[in-house]
Write a protein that holds these residues in place. Structure first.
Motif, mmCIF file in Angstrom:
data_model
loop_
_atom_site.group_PDB
_atom_site.id
_atom_site.type_symbol
_atom_site.label_atom_id
_atom_site.label_comp_id
_atom_site.label_asym_id
_atom_site.label_seq_id
_atom_site.Cartn_x
_atom_site.Cartn_y
_atom_site.Cartn_z
ATOM 1 N N THR A 153 -13.305 -45.455 79.251
ATOM 2 C CA THR A 153 -12.849 -46.214 78.072
ATOM 3 C C THR A 153 -12.589 -47.669 78.450
ATOM 4 N N HIS A 154 -12.069 -47.890 79.653
ATOM 5 C CA HIS A 154 -11.903 -49.236 80.213
ATOM 6 C C HIS A 154 -11.688 -49.074 81.705
ATOM 7 N N LEU A 155 -11.613 -50.198 82.403
ATOM 8 C CA LEU A 155 -11.715 -50.108 83.863
ATOM 9 C C LEU A 155 -10.413 -50.432 84.580
ATOM 10 N N HIS A 156 -9.287 -50.122 83.973
ATOM 11 C CA HIS A 156 -8.036 -50.219 84.722
ATOM 12 C C HIS A 156 -8.040 -49.148 85.815
ATOM 13 N N SER A 157 -7.288 -49.425 86.888
ATOM 14 C CA SER A 157 -7.373 -48.590 88.096
ATOM 15 C C SER A 157 -6.975 -47.130 87.849
ATOM 16 N N ASP A 158 -6.188 -46.889 86.803
ATOM 17 C CA ASP A 158 -5.760 -45.508 86.514
ATOM 18 C C ASP A 158 -6.767 -44.771 85.625
ATOM 19 N N HIS A 159 -7.839 -45.467 85.212
ATOM 20 C CA HIS A 159 -8.858 -44.842 84.360
ATOM 21 C C HIS A 159 -10.198 -44.644 85.067
ATOM 22 N N CYS A 160 -10.437 -45.428 86.134
ATOM 23 C CA CYS A 160 -11.735 -45.306 86.811
ATOM 24 C C CYS A 160 -11.583 -45.174 88.327
ATOM 25 N N GLY A 198 -7.307 -55.777 73.194
ATOM 26 C CA GLY A 198 -5.847 -55.914 73.083
ATOM 27 C C GLY A 198 -5.258 -55.682 74.461
ATOM 28 N N HIS A 199 -4.871 -54.433 74.718
ATOM 29 C CA HIS A 199 -4.384 -54.038 76.050
ATOM 30 C C HIS A 199 -5.380 -54.502 77.120
ATOM 31 N N ASP A 200 -6.647 -54.263 76.880
ATOM 32 C CA ASP A 200 -7.736 -54.753 77.730
ATOM 33 C C ASP A 200 -8.809 -55.274 76.775
ATOM 34 N N GLY A 209 -8.147 -44.065 74.702
ATOM 35 C CA GLY A 209 -7.813 -44.808 75.926
ATOM 36 C C GLY A 209 -6.378 -45.298 75.811
ATOM 37 N N ASP A 210 -6.146 -46.569 76.164
ATOM 38 C CA ASP A 210 -4.774 -47.095 76.082
ATOM 39 C C ASP A 210 -4.554 -47.928 74.820
ATOM 40 N N ALA A 211 -5.434 -47.780 73.829
ATOM 41 C CA ALA A 211 -5.277 -48.550 72.585
ATOM 42 C C ALA A 211 -4.200 -47.954 71.685
HETATM 43 ZN ZN LIG Z 1 -5.229 -49.440 80.706
#
Ligand SMILES: [Zn+2]
Length: 324
Positions: A78-85, A155-157, A174-176
Protein backbone atom coordinates in the motif's frame (compact mmCIF):
# COMPACT_ATOMS: atom_id res chain seq x y z
CA UNK A 1 -14.64 -5.97 22.38
CA UNK A 2 -11.17 -7.47 22.08
CA UNK A 3 -9.76 -8.16 18.63
CA UNK A 4 -10.08 -11.82 17.62
CA UNK A 5 -6.72 -13.56 17.77
CA UNK A 6 -5.18 -14.59 14.45
CA UNK A 7 -6.56 -18.03 13.60
CA UNK A 8 -9.90 -17.40 15.33
CA UNK A 9 -11.63 -15.16 12.83
CA UNK A 10 -14.71 -13.22 13.82
CA UNK A 11 -17.84 -12.89 11.74
CA UNK A 12 -16.47 -10.09 9.55
CA UNK A 13 -13.27 -12.02 8.89
CA UNK A 14 -15.18 -15.18 7.96
CA UNK A 15 -17.37 -13.25 5.54
CA UNK A 16 -14.26 -11.83 3.83
CA UNK A 17 -12.67 -15.24 3.60
CA UNK A 18 -15.76 -16.69 1.96
CA UNK A 19 -16.48 -13.81 -0.39
CA UNK A 20 -12.94 -12.80 -1.38
CA UNK A 21 -10.54 -15.59 -0.41
CA UNK A 22 -8.92 -13.04 1.89
CA UNK A 23 -7.29 -13.64 5.28
CA UNK A 24 -6.26 -10.69 7.45
CA UNK A 25 -3.19 -11.27 9.59
CA UNK A 26 -3.50 -8.78 12.40
CA UNK A 27 -0.08 -7.76 13.66
CA UNK A 28 1.02 -5.16 16.19
CA UNK A 29 2.41 -1.64 15.75
CA UNK A 30 5.95 -2.48 14.65
CA UNK A 31 4.68 -4.66 11.80
CA UNK A 32 1.69 -3.62 9.75
CA UNK A 33 -1.10 -6.12 9.02
CA UNK A 34 -1.09 -8.47 6.03
CA UNK A 35 -4.01 -9.25 3.74
CA UNK A 36 -3.38 -12.67 2.20
CA UNK A 37 -5.19 -13.92 -0.92
CA UNK A 38 -5.23 -17.45 -2.28
CA UNK A 39 -4.36 -18.01 -5.93
CA UNK A 40 -7.36 -18.04 -8.29
CA UNK A 41 -7.30 -18.87 -12.00
CA UNK A 42 -4.16 -17.24 -13.38
CA UNK A 43 -3.81 -14.90 -10.40
CA UNK A 44 -0.99 -15.81 -8.01
CA UNK A 45 -1.36 -16.06 -4.23
CA UNK A 46 -0.71 -12.55 -2.94
CA UNK A 47 0.24 -10.77 0.26
CA UNK A 48 -0.56 -7.10 0.77
CA UNK A 49 2.17 -5.49 2.92
CA UNK A 50 4.95 -7.47 4.57
CA UNK A 51 5.63 -6.00 8.03
CA UNK A 52 8.83 -4.72 9.63
CA UNK A 53 12.24 -6.20 8.73
CA UNK A 54 13.03 -7.70 12.14
CA UNK A 55 9.73 -9.62 11.99
CA UNK A 56 10.38 -11.03 8.50
CA UNK A 57 10.69 -14.68 9.60
CA UNK A 58 7.46 -14.46 11.56
CA UNK A 59 5.74 -12.78 8.60
CA UNK A 60 6.84 -15.57 6.26
CA UNK A 61 5.57 -18.23 8.67
CA UNK A 62 2.22 -16.50 9.10
CA UNK A 63 1.77 -16.02 5.35
CA UNK A 64 2.77 -19.63 4.60
CA UNK A 65 0.33 -20.83 7.24
CA UNK A 66 -2.49 -18.72 5.80
CA UNK A 67 -1.76 -20.10 2.32
CA UNK A 68 -1.65 -23.71 3.59
CA UNK A 69 1.12 -24.85 1.27
CA UNK A 70 0.26 -22.71 -1.75
CA UNK A 71 3.36 -20.82 -2.96
CA UNK A 72 3.25 -17.04 -2.59
CA UNK A 73 3.49 -15.47 -6.03
CA UNK A 74 3.08 -11.75 -5.46
CA UNK A 75 3.73 -8.92 -3.03
CA UNK A 76 1.59 -5.77 -3.14
CA UNK A 77 2.46 -2.74 -0.98
CA UNK A 78 0.00 0.00 0.00
CA UNK A 79 3.00 2.26 0.68
CA UNK A 80 6.66 1.87 1.47
CA UNK A 81 7.04 2.76 5.12
CA UNK A 82 9.42 0.36 6.87
CA UNK A 83 6.60 -1.40 8.75
CA UNK A 84 4.75 -2.18 5.49
CA UNK A 85 7.52 -3.43 3.19
CA UNK A 86 10.26 -4.56 5.60
CA UNK A 87 9.59 -8.20 4.73
CA UNK A 88 9.78 -7.66 0.94
CA UNK A 89 13.51 -8.48 0.66
CA UNK A 90 13.26 -11.71 2.68
CA UNK A 91 10.25 -12.91 0.66
CA UNK A 92 11.97 -11.99 -2.61
CA UNK A 93 15.02 -14.05 -1.65
CA UNK A 94 12.81 -17.16 -1.76
CA UNK A 95 12.22 -16.40 -5.44
CA UNK A 96 9.23 -16.89 -7.72
CA UNK A 97 7.30 -13.76 -6.95
CA UNK A 98 6.55 -10.38 -8.42
CA UNK A 99 6.32 -7.15 -6.46
CA UNK A 100 3.81 -4.37 -7.07
CA UNK A 101 4.30 -0.96 -5.43
CA UNK A 102 2.59 2.45 -5.74
CA UNK A 103 3.46 4.07 -9.06
CA UNK A 104 4.78 7.23 -7.40
CA UNK A 105 7.41 5.18 -5.50
CA UNK A 106 8.81 3.17 -8.42
CA UNK A 107 11.68 5.55 -9.31
CA UNK A 108 12.78 5.87 -5.66
CA UNK A 109 12.88 2.08 -5.27
CA UNK A 110 14.76 1.54 -8.55
CA UNK A 111 17.44 4.03 -7.37
CA UNK A 112 17.01 2.96 -3.72
CA UNK A 113 16.77 6.59 -2.71
CA UNK A 114 16.60 6.26 1.09
CA UNK A 115 15.83 9.95 1.49
CA UNK A 116 12.71 9.75 -0.65
CA UNK A 117 11.80 6.39 0.88
CA UNK A 118 11.83 7.94 4.40
CA UNK A 119 14.24 5.39 5.93
CA UNK A 120 17.00 7.94 6.45
CA UNK A 121 14.56 10.57 7.69
CA UNK A 122 13.16 8.30 10.40
CA UNK A 123 16.28 6.16 10.94
CA UNK A 124 14.17 3.05 10.37
CA UNK A 125 15.89 0.13 8.63
CA UNK A 126 14.41 -1.44 5.49
CA UNK A 127 16.39 -4.01 3.47
CA UNK A 128 16.65 -3.18 -0.22
CA UNK A 129 14.13 -4.89 -2.49
CA UNK A 130 13.23 -4.72 -6.18
CA UNK A 131 9.98 -3.91 -7.92
CA UNK A 132 8.35 -5.33 -11.05
CA UNK A 133 5.04 -3.49 -11.44
CA UNK A 134 3.39 -0.21 -10.55
CA UNK A 135 0.03 0.19 -8.81
CA UNK A 136 -1.53 2.98 -10.87
CA UNK A 137 -4.50 4.89 -9.37
CA UNK A 138 -7.53 4.50 -11.63
CA UNK A 139 -6.49 1.01 -12.71
CA UNK A 140 -7.49 -2.33 -11.17
CA UNK A 141 -5.58 -5.30 -9.84
CA UNK A 142 -7.00 -8.79 -9.44
CA UNK A 143 -6.50 -10.22 -5.95
CA UNK A 144 -8.01 -13.66 -5.40
CA UNK A 145 -11.08 -13.80 -7.64
CA UNK A 146 -12.03 -10.13 -7.51
CA UNK A 147 -10.82 -6.99 -9.29
CA UNK A 148 -9.78 -4.32 -6.79
CA UNK A 149 -9.74 -0.62 -7.67
CA UNK A 150 -6.49 1.22 -6.99
CA UNK A 151 -7.00 4.64 -5.41
CA UNK A 152 -4.41 7.29 -4.54
CA UNK A 153 -4.38 7.91 -0.77
CA UNK A 154 -2.08 10.89 -0.13
CA UNK A 155 -1.70 12.41 3.34
CA UNK A 156 0.12 10.16 5.81
CA UNK A 157 2.34 9.25 2.83
CA UNK A 158 1.93 11.25 -0.39
CA UNK A 159 2.65 8.18 -2.55
CA UNK A 160 0.31 5.72 -0.81
CA UNK A 161 -2.54 3.81 -2.43
CA UNK A 162 -5.65 2.04 -1.12
CA UNK A 163 -7.37 -0.98 -2.66
CA UNK A 164 -11.17 -1.16 -2.92
CA UNK A 165 -13.36 -4.07 -3.94
CA UNK A 166 -16.70 -2.57 -5.07
CA UNK A 167 -18.95 -5.69 -4.95
CA UNK A 168 -18.38 -6.36 -1.25
CA UNK A 169 -17.29 -2.73 -0.62
CA UNK A 170 -14.13 -3.82 1.15
CA UNK A 171 -11.27 -1.34 1.59
CA UNK A 172 -7.64 -2.17 2.24
CA UNK A 173 -6.78 1.22 3.67
CA UNK A 174 -3.12 0.94 4.62
CA UNK A 175 -2.46 3.82 7.02
CA UNK A 176 -5.05 6.15 5.44
CA UNK A 177 -7.75 5.11 7.93
CA UNK A 178 -7.48 3.38 11.29
CA UNK A 179 -10.34 2.58 13.62
CA UNK A 180 -9.23 4.65 16.60
CA UNK A 181 -6.17 6.71 15.85
CA UNK A 182 -4.71 8.88 13.12
CA UNK A 183 -1.38 8.05 11.50
CA UNK A 184 1.36 10.70 11.47
CA UNK A 185 0.93 13.11 8.55
CA UNK A 186 4.56 13.06 7.46
CA UNK A 187 4.58 15.93 4.89
CA UNK A 188 3.54 18.38 7.64
CA UNK A 189 6.68 17.56 9.65
CA UNK A 190 8.72 18.87 6.74
CA UNK A 191 6.59 21.96 6.19
CA UNK A 192 4.58 20.61 3.25
CA UNK A 193 0.81 20.37 2.97
CA UNK A 194 -0.34 17.06 4.39
CA UNK A 195 -3.54 18.07 6.19
CA UNK A 196 -5.31 19.00 2.91
CA UNK A 197 -4.49 15.70 1.15
CA UNK A 198 -5.45 13.80 4.32
CA UNK A 199 -8.86 15.48 4.36
CA UNK A 200 -9.30 14.72 0.65
CA UNK A 201 -8.44 11.05 1.19
CA UNK A 202 -10.95 10.80 4.05
CA UNK A 203 -13.59 12.32 1.73
CA UNK A 204 -12.70 9.78 -0.95
CA UNK A 205 -13.18 6.96 1.57
CA UNK A 206 -16.56 8.44 2.49
CA UNK A 207 -17.58 8.46 -1.21
CA UNK A 208 -16.42 4.87 -1.68
CA UNK A 209 -18.60 4.03 1.32
CA UNK A 210 -16.81 0.84 2.36
CA UNK A 211 -18.71 -1.73 4.40
CA UNK A 212 -15.53 -3.21 5.86
CA UNK A 213 -12.09 -1.65 6.32
CA UNK A 214 -8.84 -3.55 6.70
CA UNK A 215 -6.52 -1.02 8.33
CA UNK A 216 -2.74 -1.16 8.26
CA UNK A 217 -2.75 -1.57 12.03
CA UNK A 218 -5.47 -2.83 14.37
CA UNK A 219 -8.45 -5.08 13.82
CA UNK A 220 -10.72 -4.91 10.80
CA UNK A 221 -13.84 -2.84 11.40
CA UNK A 222 -17.21 -1.93 9.93
CA UNK A 223 -18.18 1.24 11.78
CA UNK A 224 -16.57 3.32 9.08
CA UNK A 225 -18.59 6.48 9.77
CA UNK A 226 -17.31 6.60 13.32
CA UNK A 227 -13.68 6.08 12.24
CA UNK A 228 -13.99 8.82 9.60
CA UNK A 229 -15.51 11.26 12.09
CA UNK A 230 -12.77 10.55 14.65
CA UNK A 231 -10.02 10.98 12.03
CA UNK A 232 -11.51 14.24 10.78
CA UNK A 233 -11.71 15.58 14.31
CA UNK A 234 -8.05 14.81 14.87
CA UNK A 235 -7.00 16.38 11.58
CA UNK A 236 -8.98 19.52 12.45
CA UNK A 237 -7.39 19.68 15.91
CA UNK A 238 -3.92 19.32 14.40
CA UNK A 239 -4.67 21.99 11.81
CA UNK A 240 -5.66 24.39 14.58
CA UNK A 241 -2.46 23.57 16.51
CA UNK A 242 0.21 22.07 14.22
CA UNK A 243 2.70 21.93 17.13
CA UNK A 244 0.40 19.30 18.68
CA UNK A 245 0.82 17.20 15.55
CA UNK A 246 4.62 17.55 15.80
CA UNK A 247 4.45 16.41 19.43
CA UNK A 248 2.20 13.48 18.56
CA UNK A 249 4.64 12.50 15.81
CA UNK A 250 7.65 12.80 18.13
CA UNK A 251 6.05 10.44 20.63
CA UNK A 252 4.84 7.97 17.99
CA UNK A 253 8.25 7.80 16.26
CA UNK A 254 10.02 7.36 19.58
CA UNK A 255 7.64 4.55 20.56
CA UNK A 256 8.22 2.92 17.18
CA UNK A 257 12.00 3.14 17.63
CA UNK A 258 11.70 1.54 21.06
CA UNK A 259 9.53 -1.25 19.69
CA UNK A 260 12.38 -1.89 17.26
CA UNK A 261 15.32 -1.73 19.70
CA UNK A 262 13.30 -2.86 22.78
CA UNK A 263 15.41 -0.80 25.24
CA UNK A 264 18.15 1.80 25.50
CA UNK A 265 19.84 4.20 27.91
CA UNK A 266 17.82 7.36 28.58
CA UNK A 267 20.65 9.61 27.31
CA UNK A 268 21.36 7.31 24.39
CA UNK A 269 17.73 7.63 23.27
CA UNK A 270 17.81 11.41 23.59
CA UNK A 271 20.99 11.38 21.46
CA UNK A 272 19.25 9.18 18.92
CA UNK A 273 16.43 11.72 18.64
CA UNK A 274 18.86 14.63 18.35
CA UNK A 275 20.68 13.10 15.39
CA UNK A 276 17.65 11.62 13.56
CA UNK A 277 16.74 13.87 10.62
CA UNK A 278 12.99 13.94 11.23
CA UNK A 279 13.50 15.31 14.76
CA UNK A 280 16.15 17.76 13.59
CA UNK A 281 13.73 19.04 10.96
CA UNK A 282 10.87 19.42 13.43
CA UNK A 283 13.12 21.14 15.99
CA UNK A 284 14.67 23.56 13.52
CA UNK A 285 11.26 24.43 12.05
CA UNK A 286 10.15 25.25 15.61
CA UNK A 287 13.18 27.54 15.95
CA UNK A 288 14.97 25.42 18.57
CA UNK A 289 18.75 25.46 18.93
CA UNK A 290 20.57 22.23 19.81
CA UNK A 291 20.26 22.65 23.57
CA UNK A 292 16.53 23.30 23.36
CA UNK A 293 16.08 20.42 20.93
CA UNK A 294 17.81 18.09 23.40
CA UNK A 295 15.59 19.34 26.23
CA UNK A 296 12.53 18.85 24.02
CA UNK A 297 13.60 15.28 23.15
CA UNK A 298 14.29 14.51 26.79
CA UNK A 299 10.87 15.91 27.80
CA UNK A 300 9.08 13.59 25.33
CA UNK A 301 10.95 10.54 26.55
CA UNK A 302 10.29 11.47 30.18
CA UNK A 303 6.60 11.93 29.43
CA UNK A 304 6.31 8.48 27.81
CA UNK A 305 7.83 7.00 30.96
CA UNK A 306 5.56 9.05 33.25
CA UNK A 307 2.49 8.06 31.22
CA UNK A 308 3.42 4.39 31.62
CA UNK A 309 3.95 3.76 27.89
CA UNK A 310 7.61 2.96 28.65
CA UNK A 311 9.32 1.65 31.79
CA UNK A 312 12.55 3.00 33.25
CA UNK A 313 15.02 1.14 35.44
CA UNK A 314 18.55 2.26 36.36
CA UNK A 315 18.70 4.88 33.62
CA UNK A 316 17.51 2.45 30.96
CA UNK A 317 14.18 2.76 29.20
CA UNK A 318 12.29 -0.20 27.75
CA UNK A 319 9.00 -1.08 26.14
CA UNK A 320 6.55 -3.10 28.19
CA UNK A 321 7.16 -6.84 27.64
CA UNK A 322 3.84 -7.43 25.84
CA UNK A 323 4.29 -4.47 23.47
CA UNK A 324 4.91 -5.38 19.84
ZN1 LIG B 1 2.72 4.23 7.08
Amino acid sequence: MPAPATGEPGTLALALRRALGLTLLERGWLSANQAVFHAAGGTPATVVDTGFSSHADQTMELVDHALAGEPLGRIVNTHLHSDHCGGNAALQRRGGLETWIPARSVAAVRQWDEDRLSYRLTDQPCPRFVTDHALVPGERIVLGEAAWEIHAAPGHDMDAVMLFEPQTRTLIAGDALWEERLAIIFPELEGKDGFGPTRATLSLIERLSPRTVLPGHGRLFDDVGRALAASRERVAAFERAPERHAQHAARALLMFHLLEVREGGFDELVDWMCRTPIYRTVASRAGMDEARAAAWASMHLRRLVDDGALVEHDGRVAVRPQAQ
